[in-house]
Write a protein that holds these residues in place. Structure first.
Motif, PDB file in Angstrom:
ATOM      1  N   TRP A  47      34.501  18.669  21.173  1.00  0.00           N
ATOM      2  CA  TRP A  47      34.278  19.883  20.374  1.00  0.00           C
ATOM      3  C   TRP A  47      33.244  19.612  19.280  1.00  0.00           C
ATOM      4  O   TRP A  47      32.320  20.416  19.077  1.00  0.00           O
ATOM      5  CB  TRP A  47      35.596  20.333  19.768  1.00  0.00           C
ATOM      6  N   TYR A  61      32.778  19.972   9.949  1.00  0.00           N
ATOM      7  CA  TYR A  61      33.809  20.111  10.970  1.00  0.00           C
ATOM      8  C   TYR A  61      34.492  18.770  11.241  1.00  0.00           C
ATOM      9  O   TYR A  61      35.705  18.717  11.489  1.00  0.00           O
ATOM     10  CB  TYR A  61      33.202  20.667  12.254  1.00  0.00           C
ATOM     11  N   GLY A 135      39.119  27.416  15.106  1.00  0.00           N
ATOM     12  CA  GLY A 135      38.023  27.366  16.078  1.00  0.00           C
ATOM     13  C   GLY A 135      38.160  26.186  17.022  1.00  0.00           C
ATOM     14  O   GLY A 135      37.883  26.305  18.226  1.00  0.00           O
ATOM     15  N   ASN A 138      40.970  27.034  19.511  1.00  0.00           N
ATOM     16  CA  ASN A 138      40.516  28.049  20.468  1.00  0.00           C
ATOM     17  C   ASN A 138      39.620  27.414  21.534  1.00  0.00           C
ATOM     18  O   ASN A 138      39.697  27.755  22.721  1.00  0.00           O
ATOM     19  CB  ASN A 138      39.760  29.161  19.743  1.00  0.00           C
ATOM     20  N   TYR A 139      38.773  26.510  21.105  1.00  0.00           N
ATOM     21  CA  TYR A 139      37.886  25.803  22.038  1.00  0.00           C
ATOM     22  C   TYR A 139      38.703  25.012  23.052  1.00  0.00           C
ATOM     23  O   TYR A 139      38.423  25.048  24.257  1.00  0.00           O
ATOM     24  CB  TYR A 139      36.973  24.876  21.243  1.00  0.00           C
TER      25      TYR A 139
END
Length: 382
Positions: A47, A61, A135, A138-139
């Motif tokens: 990711w 991130y 996020g 979800n990925y």
């Protein structure tokens, strides 16, 4: 593929029970897999790899992924792929009050044993952290690695008011005070001159261009382009979106002054790769966004110290300012000068004009003035 997370938590350090190979939230057999990763570190690393072309986003991130990974295995004693909604709620509480061991000022900001928190996160920072992690999950769900995301159950908090306004900026008078205080810096030695010239250029460059700090760090002289007698700066921002920023003749004069100080040609070369912001001694290597951020923070701190005896309120506001405040200040001043809102939107490269509208303070000021202006007192007959 080596994982970007391995420098902090290596797969070899995680037991099979914590690796995520048998996580309780792993997608069941038969679900189409889009990635080959079979443990949490590898899946989260993949990711992160999606953001390799955006260094600032990548670092932000990675920080959130590392925090969650360490908290999951060290505090909750379970792999990330076993986290539930209850764990997410507990993690938000943890972010608001991390233990002292996680905020040790004696640890470095980089490296395997770096400090992960400077202190408790405020509400806005917690929302941002949880949004990034949502996020991530979800990925992993879309990739067929996880069965579901515990973040989808998160309560949607009502927005305070239908329209936000931006308050993290310096008004025109205070901005003028900042520039004047900067011009009062001592310049008796070569080192003092170097610090002054760099601070002078960095503040003006970030203010006039309204660049994000990552964009400013990536800017080189061949990004400055002259078209039909006017100067523009080409930049690539969030999501790889390209933009053309109009630059004034005054800023280009400041750039020429900065370059002359380091014995460079006043105008940038069309094919030149010299960074727009040089090292303290004029070194040609690019500065990182973090270094530029620290330069700006140190400059504002010194200016705030100088303003303290005159006006502690002004000093306090300047001390809070940062690189992003310069972007907000630029947009606000453009709006106050009557620049059309769609031009400001293009200058800031906002996808929505609604985002740009938070810098329009004139309407609120006019409403306040019309509401609070003195009214004639009517005499009441006896």
């Amino acid at each position: 593929m080596s994982s970007p997370l391995l420098n902090l938590v290596g797969q070899q350090e995680l037991s099979p029970a914590l690796s995520g190979r048998a996580g309780t939230n792993r997608a069941p057999v038969g679900v189409a897999r889009q990635i080959a990763a079979d443990n949490d570190v590898a899946a989260m690393g993949l990711w992160l790899a999606e953001y390799h072309d955006s260094p600032h986003t990548f670092r932000s991130y990675r920080k959130e992924a590392e925090r969650l990974l360490l908290w999951s295995v060290q505090v909750r004693g379970k792999p990330v792929s076993s986290l539930t909604r209850e764990d997410v709620i507990a993690y938000e509480t943890f972010l608001a009050d991390p233990p002292a061991a996680w905020c040790d000022a004696g640890l470095g900001r980089r490296g395997e044993h770096r400090r992960l928190f400077a202190g408790p996160l405020g509400e806005r920072s917690r929302r941002q952290a949880l949004g990034i992690l949502a996020g991530l999950f979800n990925y992993l769900v879309r990739a067929g690695y996880l069965a579901g995301s515990p973040f989808v159950l998160q309560r949607r908090r009502a927005r305070r008011g239908s329209r936000r306004t931006m308050e993290r900026y310096l008004d025109r008078a205070l901005w003028d005070d900042v520039l004047q205080a900067l011009d009062d810096w001592p310049r008796a030695s070569e080192r003092e001159c170097q610090r002054y010239e760099r601070a002078r250029w960095v503040l003006r460059f970030l203010y006039e261009s309204a660049l994000r700090v990552s964009e400013a760090a990536a800017s080189c002289e061949n990004d400055f382009q002259r078209v039909r007698g006017r100067w523009w700066l080409r930049t690539v921002g969030k999501g790889g979106v390209e933009g053309q920023i109009p630059l004034s003749d005054e800023l280009m004069e400041d750039f020429a002054r900065y370059r002359r100080f380091y014995a460079l040609a006043p105008l940038p070369a069309e094919s030149g790769r010299m960074p727009a912001i040089l090292g303290i001694a004029g070194r040609s290597s690019s500065l990182t966004p973090t270094t530029i951020y620290q330069i700006v923070k140190d400059t504002f701190r010194r200016i705030a110290d100088a303003l303290e005896s005159q006006d502690s309120g002004k000093a306090s506001r300047v001390r809070r300012a940062s690189t992003h405040w310069l972007r907000h200040t630029a947009a606000t001043h453009q709006a106050e000068a009557g620049t059309p809102v769609h031009h400001i939107q293009q200058n800031l490269r906002h996808s929505s004009i609604g985002t740009t509208s938070i810098y329009l303070h004139a309407e609120e000021d006019a409403r306040h003035a019309s509401t609070t202006q003195p009214r004639p007192v009517r005499s009441v007959p006896c």
